[in-house]
Design a protein around this motif. Structure first.
Motif: not given
Length: 379
Positions: A199-219
Motif C-alpha cells: 500500500e502506497k508503494d506500488w511498482t506498476i508492470v506491463a507484460i504481454n499475454a504470452d509472458g514476454t515483454g515485461r516493462k516497469v511502467v512506474a514505481t
C-alpha cells in the motif's frame, strides 16, 4: 477498476455496506473489502455542494426504458459470429456493437461457467464463448481482455499472475515473488498491467499475454491503477492522473462543483481526450448506501465537466443508486455507460446499459444478459 492489493479469497456476495464503492474497468472485482455501519442519512451527511458555473449540466432528463436491473428476456444461443462494430450516426440513439462478460457462478446448483456475450442488432444477447478461467483459484478479480478471448488473475495459493485463454487453457504464469499484487487489467487484448509491492508503494508492470515483454511502467505509486481505452489512470478526491505505457503522467483537474469527490474513473476515450468520472458528496461514515452519485464527462485538456443525466429522476436525491461503473466513448461523441441501479449496500449489483448523447442526455437504456448479476462491459 482496482481498489488495492489482492490478499483475500474471492467471493461473489457483496457486504452490506462498503467503506469505498467498487468501481470497474473492463473487469470485475470480487474481493472482500472493509465495511462500515450503514444507517439512514442524518445530520452527519455533508450538505449538497454549491453549483459551479464551470460544470455543464445535461439539458434535460429523458430517461427511457425500464426501471433498471440486470435481467433480460432474451436467452443466449450457443454461438454468434464476430462482426465489425458499426458506429452510430451523430445524434442517433442506435446502439453500437457491445460485448458483455458474465462472471462464473460458484456454489449454485448448475455452477454456471463464465460467459462472453455480444448484443445483436435486434437487441438480444448471443453467447460468443464460455469457460472457467481461474475456476476458484483466483485471489480476487478476474480480468477479461477487451476482445473476450483471454483472462488474467492472481492465483491465491501460488502467489503468481496467471494469463490464459478464456476457457482456462494455455496458461502462462508470471511469478510475483510473494508480494502483494494489484488486480490485473488489460491495456489492450494482448497486454496486461498489474502492480507489485505494498500500500502506497506500488511498482506498476506491463507484460504481454504470452509472458514476454515485461516493462516497469512506474514505481513508488500511491494507489493501484485503473485501465480504460489503453490509458492508465489513478485518482484522488479532486484530480485524475493519466498516462500511457510510454510516457509520464498528466494531471486532469475536473471542473466539478465544490464538495464533490471522485470515487472512480469509469472510462477514458482511446484518443485520451475525454474521460468519464463518478463523484459523490461524502458523508461521515463513508457509506455509499446514502450517496448521491453524479457522473461527468470531462474534457482532458480544459477540465470542463458535462454532467450526465441520471437514468432515474429519483437519483437526483442521495439514494445510493446510479453509480457509473464502466463507460465506452463512441465515434459520434456519445457514450455507453454501465450503471449500477442497485446501491453499494445491496448484496449484488443490478446493472443496466445507458446510451448517452454528447451533451449528456439519456437517449436509451437496455438490459444486460440474464443470469449471474456480476459482470461487466468489455466494449
Amino acid at each position: 477498476m482496482n481498489l488495492g492489493p489482492l490478499t483475500q479469497p474471492a467471493r461473489l456476495a457483496a457486504p452490506a455496506c462498503r467503506s469505498r464503492v467498487l468501481v470497474g474497468t473492463a473487469a470485475l472485482l470480487f474481493m472482500a473489502v472493509g465495511v462500515t455501519a450503514c444507517g439512514p442519512s442524518g445530520p452527519d451527511r455533508a450538505s449538497a455542494p454549491a453549483e459551479n458555473g464551470n460544470a455543464v449540466p445535461a439539458t434535460s432528463d429523458t430517461s427511457v426504458g425500464g426501471g433498471g436491473g440486470s435481467g433480460s428476456g432474451a436467452a443466449p444461443v450457443t454461438a454468434a459470429p464476430a462482426s465489425s462494430p458499426v458506429g452510430p450516426a451523430v445524434g442517433s440513439s442506435q446502439w453500437p456493437q457491445l460485448t458483455w462478460y458474465t462472471a462464473q457462478e460458484y456454489g449454485a446448483a448448475k455452477n454456471a461457467p463464465a460467459r462472453v456475450s455480444r448484443r445483436t442488432s435486434d437487441g438480444s444477447w448471443q453467447l460468443v464463448r464460455a469457460g472457467r478461467p481461474g475456476n476458484g483459484t483466483a485471489a480476487g478479480q478476474i480480468a477479461v481482455a477487451p476482445d473476450g478471448r483471454r483472462a488474467a488473475w492472481v492465483e491465491a495459493s501460488a502467489k503468481r499472475l496467471v494469463i490464459s485463454d478464456f476457457d482456462g487453457t494455455k496458461q502462462r504464469t508470471i511469478p510475483t515473488q510473494g508480494q502483494q499484487t494489484c488486480a490485473p487489467s488489460w491495456l489492450d487484448s494482448d497486454r496486461v498491467l498489474f502492480g507489485l509491492g505494498r500500500e502506497k508503494d506500488w511498482t506498476i508492470v506491463a507484460i504481454n499475454a504470452d509472458g514476454t515483454g515485461r516493462k516497469v511502467v512506474a514505481t513508488r505509486q500511491a494507489s493501484c491503477p485503473t485501465v480504460s481505452g489503453g490509458w492508465i489512470a489513478q485518482f484522488t478526491d479532486r484530480a485524475v492522473h493519466v498516462r500511457d505505457e510510454r510516457g509520464g503522467p498528466r494531471t486532469i483537474s475536473p471542473r466539478i462543483p465544490s464538495g464533490l469527490v471522485i470515487d472512480g474513473v469509469a472510462g477514458t476515450s482511446r484518443d485520451g481526450r475525454s474521460l468519464v468520472i463518478s463523484t459523490h458528496v461524502p458523508n461521515a461514515g463513508e457509506c455509499g448506501c446514502g450517496w448521491r452519485f453524479r457522473t461527468y464527462r470531462v474534457d482532458a485538456a480544459s477540465g470542463k465537466a458535462t454532467e450526465l443525466t441520471p437514468l432515474d429522476r429519483a437519483w437526483n436525491e442521495p439514494t445510493g443508486h446510479g453509480q457509473a461503473i464502466e463507460a465506452v466513448a463512441l465515434a459520434d461523441g456519445g457514450l455507453v455507460v454501465q450503471v449500477n441501479t442497485a446501491t453499494p449496500a445491496d448484496d449484488a449489483p443490478a446493472y443496466r446499459l445507458v446510451r448517452y448523447a454528447a451533451d449528456g442526455r439519456v437517449l436509451a437504456s437496455t438490459a444486460v444478459p440474464a443470469g449471474q448479476p456480476w459482470g461487466g462491459l468489455l466494449g
